[in-house]
Write a protein that holds these residues in place. Structure first.
Motif, short mmCIF file in Angstrom:
data_model
loop_
_atom_site.label_atom_id
_atom_site.label_comp_id
_atom_site.label_asym_id
_atom_site.label_seq_id
_atom_site.Cartn_x
_atom_site.Cartn_y
_atom_site.Cartn_z
N SER A 24 38.08 42.74 31.24
CA SER A 24 36.64 42.49 31.09
C SER A 24 36.38 41.16 30.42
O SER A 24 37.29 40.47 29.97
N ASN A 25 35.11 40.80 30.31
CA ASN A 25 34.67 39.64 29.53
C ASN A 25 35.28 38.33 30.03
O ASN A 25 35.77 37.52 29.25
N GLN A 26 35.24 38.08 31.34
CA GLN A 26 35.80 36.85 31.89
C GLN A 26 34.87 35.68 31.57
O GLN A 26 33.67 35.76 31.76
N GLN A 27 35.50 34.61 31.06
CA GLN A 27 34.75 33.41 30.67
C GLN A 27 35.58 32.17 30.92
O GLN A 27 36.80 32.23 30.96
N SER A 90 40.25 29.55 31.59
CA SER A 90 39.60 30.79 31.97
C SER A 90 40.32 31.92 31.26
O SER A 90 41.55 31.99 31.28
N CYS A 92 40.15 36.29 29.91
CA CYS A 92 39.55 37.61 30.10
C CYS A 92 40.14 38.55 29.05
O CYS A 92 41.17 38.27 28.45
N ARG A 103 42.56 37.64 23.76
CA ARG A 103 42.12 37.43 25.12
C ARG A 103 43.20 36.69 25.90
O ARG A 103 43.90 35.83 25.35
#
Length: 109
Positions: A24-27, A90, A92, A103
């Motif tokens: 989750s929480n891909q940035q 990138s 996640c 992360r």
């Protein structure tokens, strides 16, 4: 019958938690690299020894993990990153540093 339903619900919830923590929480973040450390955790007994190896990427935006095995494995990224350079990475997953959960880095530009 109720016991089987409870076990099924527990298994589904457990898998959901693992997915959330990992994917989750891909940035995409712009970071300045401070340091890349190779971490080797050895555990076991007289009969068997297990070694887990991964990299920690320390940046001005926090600490991130680079896996060298598994689904999110990108060992080539550890050698690509240079100190005091700026990259767009990138990531996640969920960050819980006091539990040793960081992360995951999945791409570097």
């Amino acid at each position: 019958m109720m016991k089987k339903i409870n076990i099924a619900i527990f298994v589904i919830a457990f898998i959901g938690c693992i997915w959330f923590v990992t994917f989750s929480n891909q940035q995409t973040l712009k970071v300045r690299v401070n340091k890349v450390d190779k971490i080797e955790e050895v555990s076991g007994s007289k009969e068997s020894i297990s070694t887990q190896i991964y990299y920690l990427l320390y940046t001005d935006r926090g600490t991130f993990r680079i896996n060298i095995d598994g689904i999110l494995a990108h060992p080539e990224l550890a050698g690509k990153l240079e100190k005091d350079s700026i990259y767009e990475i990138s990531v996640c997953g969920v960050d819980v540093p006091f539990c040793g959960v960081y992360r995951n880095v999945v791409d570097v530009k």
